[in-house]
Scaffold this motif. Structure first.
Motif, PDB file in Angstrom:
ATOM      1  N   ARG A 249       0.813  -1.222   0.000  1.00 45.39           N
ATOM      2  CA  ARG A 249       0.000   0.000   0.000  1.00 45.39           C
ATOM      3  C   ARG A 249       0.848   1.275   0.000  1.00 45.39           C
ATOM      4  O   ARG A 249       0.345   2.361  -0.266  1.00 45.39           O
ATOM      5  N   ASN A 250       2.136   1.123   0.327  1.00 51.32           N
ATOM      6  CA  ASN A 250       3.001   2.306   0.293  1.00 51.32           C
ATOM      7  C   ASN A 250       3.339   2.716  -1.123  1.00 51.32           C
ATOM      8  O   ASN A 250       3.483   3.893  -1.429  1.00 51.32           O
ATOM      9  N   THR A 251       3.481   1.706  -2.000  1.00 48.18           N
ATOM     10  CA  THR A 251       3.902   2.023  -3.365  1.00 48.18           C
ATOM     11  C   THR A 251       2.805   1.715  -4.378  1.00 48.18           C
ATOM     12  O   THR A 251       2.971   1.990  -5.560  1.00 48.18           O
ATOM     13  N   ASN A 252       1.679   1.156  -3.914  1.00 51.26           N
ATOM     14  CA  ASN A 252       0.642   0.689  -4.838  1.00 51.26           C
ATOM     15  C   ASN A 252       1.186  -0.247  -5.908  1.00 51.26           C
ATOM     16  O   ASN A 252       0.926  -0.071  -7.100  1.00 51.26           O
TER      17      ASN A 252
ATOM     18  N   GLY B  87       3.002  -2.648 -11.140  1.00 51.93           N
ATOM     19  CA  GLY B  87       2.092  -1.540 -10.830  1.00 51.93           C
ATOM     20  C   GLY B  87       0.651  -2.009 -10.925  1.00 51.93           C
ATOM     21  O   GLY B  87       0.352  -2.999 -11.621  1.00 51.93           O
ATOM     22  N   LEU B  88      -0.242  -1.315 -10.221  1.00 53.63           N
ATOM     23  CA  LEU B  88      -1.649  -1.730 -10.244  1.00 53.63           C
ATOM     24  C   LEU B  88      -2.287  -1.478 -11.609  1.00 53.63           C
ATOM     25  O   LEU B  88      -3.420  -1.897 -11.861  1.00 53.63           O
TER      26      LEU B  88
ATOM     27  N   VAL C 262      -6.806  -7.088 -12.271  1.00 43.60           N
ATOM     28  CA  VAL C 262      -7.667  -7.801 -11.316  1.00 43.60           C
ATOM     29  C   VAL C 262      -7.615  -7.137  -9.936  1.00 43.60           C
ATOM     30  O   VAL C 262      -8.637  -6.974  -9.268  1.00 43.60           O
ATOM     31  N   ALA C 263      -6.413  -6.705  -9.535  1.00 40.73           N
ATOM     32  CA  ALA C 263      -6.275  -6.036  -8.241  1.00 40.73           C
ATOM     33  C   ALA C 263      -7.031  -4.715  -8.235  1.00 40.73           C
ATOM     34  O   ALA C 263      -7.686  -4.356  -7.252  1.00 40.73           O
ATOM     35  N   THR C 264      -6.956  -3.998  -9.345  1.00 40.05           N
ATOM     36  CA  THR C 264      -7.604  -2.673  -9.414  1.00 40.05           C
ATOM     37  C   THR C 264      -9.119  -2.798  -9.497  1.00 40.05           C
ATOM     38  O   THR C 264      -9.856  -2.051  -8.854  1.00 40.05           O
TER      39      THR C 264
ATOM     40  N   ARG D 109     -11.934  -5.320   0.924  1.00 35.57           N
ATOM     41  CA  ARG D 109     -10.608  -4.780   0.580  1.00 35.57           C
ATOM     42  C   ARG D 109      -9.835  -5.796  -0.248  1.00 35.57           C
ATOM     43  O   ARG D 109      -9.852  -6.983   0.063  1.00 35.57           O
ATOM     44  N   VAL D 110      -9.139  -5.312  -1.295  1.00 35.82           N
ATOM     45  CA  VAL D 110      -8.283  -6.205  -2.082  1.00 35.82           C
ATOM     46  C   VAL D 110      -6.916  -6.292  -1.401  1.00 35.82           C
ATOM     47  O   VAL D 110      -6.232  -5.286  -1.239  1.00 35.82           O
ATOM     48  N   LEU D 111      -6.538  -7.506  -0.981  1.00 37.13           N
ATOM     49  CA  LEU D 111      -5.239  -7.695  -0.340  1.00 37.13           C
ATOM     50  C   LEU D 111      -4.161  -8.050  -1.349  1.00 37.13           C
ATOM     51  O   LEU D 111      -2.983  -7.821  -1.114  1.00 37.13           O
TER      52      LEU D 111
END
Lengths: 368, 368
Positions: B61-64, B85-86, B94-96, B137-139
């Motif tokens: 979560r610090n760098t996405n 990267g997201l 999928v994460a985004t 939340r997406v982990l």
């Protein structure tokens, strides 16, 4: 045709059941709280097996008994006190032998233990019971009672064994987490105690401040999370004194201006000590600000009113109340009534009036 | 007939798959260790979907970014440094979007991100990827690549979504547990530091003793569990000094007999402080015995030889070595070489000869 159709339908039901099981497993494993796991496991047992009731018992290794420990509000609070020896009932048998059992006519099974029915005013007809096994150790027993749609079957047992494996992991994880939590709180409390042992006049101070904060937190109807932050802040509020020299900390008489300045570093110091601990980030503001005054004449940041974190305003009242009601080298303790009067006198200047108004009724006059 | 047979067989396969899934879920959820969960999740993804490779990425979560953080020894250590990267690749998408995806022809999908293949010298043909969702939340993302038996299907996706729900709980529980662990170690270290701040001569002592114990623990090939007990003992070995008065703790010069007696209470006191903490029961014996001598002339119990707990014998050497190699009010620090000579001179009287023999090669001469 008919028989393959039936197989196909049965299979369809089995798939649905397994899908259901997987969903229940996610739910059960999404908590590290023993009582949440227990409630969800019981619900899962009932849902999955169409049973009237479910229960989860854990083994108390000190007494070699199974206990229900049902959480408050749940149906069957009567069971809370029931404990079953490992040689009693179907559950005891399953725990001892680590073998799943179906008993479709409970009354005719010699192992059946009717005391539990009596305690819960319940009539058990059929039982399915499986051991909660984690890495070969029996943690307890998962049981479902009185299948609504007929006798318990081998398919039920297969599903139930799978469920119990998942519940067992959740129980074990919760145990490990709980043990670590205890260790964490234990070390924090032990160190607060040890810190106090340097100053004979403040013995028990931390415990009392925690206790007062708990009373006021209850009066404020704080949620579990907030209560935890408040209590941790209460326990840790003076932790910065760990670095203060005895000559100042234990001085019998008024401090010089310089000594007072050093002493008043302790709230900042405390915040600093905790600053690297991610899980304690919510505690730091209250430790930092527990000597701020409502009128802005406190330290270290001369915050005033609602700029002072709420929990710091609570600790300020609890902290001062305890100081006033215990003996000090230079004066005897005030009575609680006298201390309440003093809190009221300083309400609005030193203290948040709302907190004082909540605090006084929350603390019994003949307080310990 | 043929079609119902096929359905029945397909259903049979589905049931087997779900049974498999439940078993894998138990396995995944039976750990609170992130790297174990990751390995098991990857294995489960491969097994369940007949895929060539599986991977699990978590969001930083610090760098996405998504990162693999594959554990040592696993196939694909090359991936360890890859971060996505997201907005990159199917996994990023999928994460985004938090939506599961099947891509049966990776080459023709515009989202396909070939850099990962290049880093791992791998050719991706088909991809199935699902978000790791915990309470909305997406982990991270769980992915399987190159189905061996044909294209990925909707049934595969259903199974994989169920698996990812289970993995997500396990990941979240491990995160919570890890955070609590950090808090626990953090508070222990912070308090050891704060304790030292009272005595300017011992600043950093605890950290150095821990460091020496780690080196010797590595040389002794201690398991993870034992290493943790040793290091906790090292951090906490002087915690009993928290109750020792400054006048004694910080005295510049030799202690009187009475003062020395009070000072030597600290090992007992330390054990006492820890005695109520169940999770620290393995640490207490070493804290208690770190001033015992191999010849039986130590304190508090005048234990000798192998009656002294192993970790206490290690801490005794590390502790003394650090005392010798740092400045004291009454003498300058010895060089490491001089201190080694002193350890050897006292080997068999003050110290366990085996520990000294292991210690010296484990500590570099130009030690900090």
């Amino acid at each position: 045709m008919e028989s393959t159709d039936r197989i196909s339908t049965d299979n369809g039901i089995q798939i649905e059941k397994f899908k259901q099981l997987v969903g229940l497993a996610s739910l059960i494993n999404s908590s590290l709280d023993q009582s949440v796991i227990r409630m969800r496991a019981i619900e899962a047992a009932k849902t999955l097996l169409n049973a009237e009731e479910g229960s989860m018992m854990l083994i108390d290794r000190n007494t070699n008994e199974l206990y229900f420990d049902v959480v408050a509000g749940e149906t069957g609070t009567l069971l809370k006190k029931v404990r079953i020896g490992l040689d009693q009932g179907v559950a005891g048998w399953v725990a001892t032998n680590a073998v799943p059992q179906i008993v479709n006519d409970a009354g005719s099974d010699p192992r059946f233990y009717s005391a539990v029915d009596k305690a819960a005013s319940f009539e058990t007809r059929s039982i399915i019971a499986v051991p909660l096994l984690f890495q070969g150790r029996v943690l307890g027993v998962l049981e479902a009672v009185n299948k609504i749609t007929g006798p318990f079957t081998q398919e039920d047992l297969d599903l139930f064994v799978s469920l119990s494996d998942l519940v067992a992991s959740a129980v074990e994880n919760a145990n490990l987490h709980e043990e670590l939590r205890e260790a964490f709180f234990g070390i924090v409390l032990a160190l607060a105690d040890a810190l106090e042992s340097r100053d004979t006049y403040t013995g028990g101070h931390t415990q009392r401040v925690r206790h007062y904060c708990q009373s006021i937190g209850t009066a404020l109807q704080l949620g579990k999370n907030d209560m935890e932050i408040l209590l941790l802040s209460a326990i840790l509020h003076d932790i910065g004194k760990i670095g203060v020299r005895d000559a100042i900390l234990c001085k019998e008489g008024p401090l010089t201006r310089e000594e007072a300045a050093l002493m008043s570093e302790h709230s900042k110091k405390g915040a600093e000590i905790l600053s690297n601990i991610k899980a304690l980030r919510n505690v730091i503001p209250s430790v930092m600000a527990h000597h701020e005054r409502f009128d802005g004449n406190g330290y270290p940041d001369r915050l005033s009113g609602e700029d002072i974190p709420m929990f710091a305003r609570i600790i300020a009242v609890a902290d001062t109340f305890d100081a006033m009601t215990t003996d000090r080298p230079y004066r005897k303790a005030l009575t609680p009534a006298e201390a309440f009067a003093e809190l009221l006198r300083c309400s609005g200047t030193q203290f948040d009036p709302d907190v004082v108004a909540k605090f006084i009724p929350a603390i019994p006059e003949e307080t310990e």
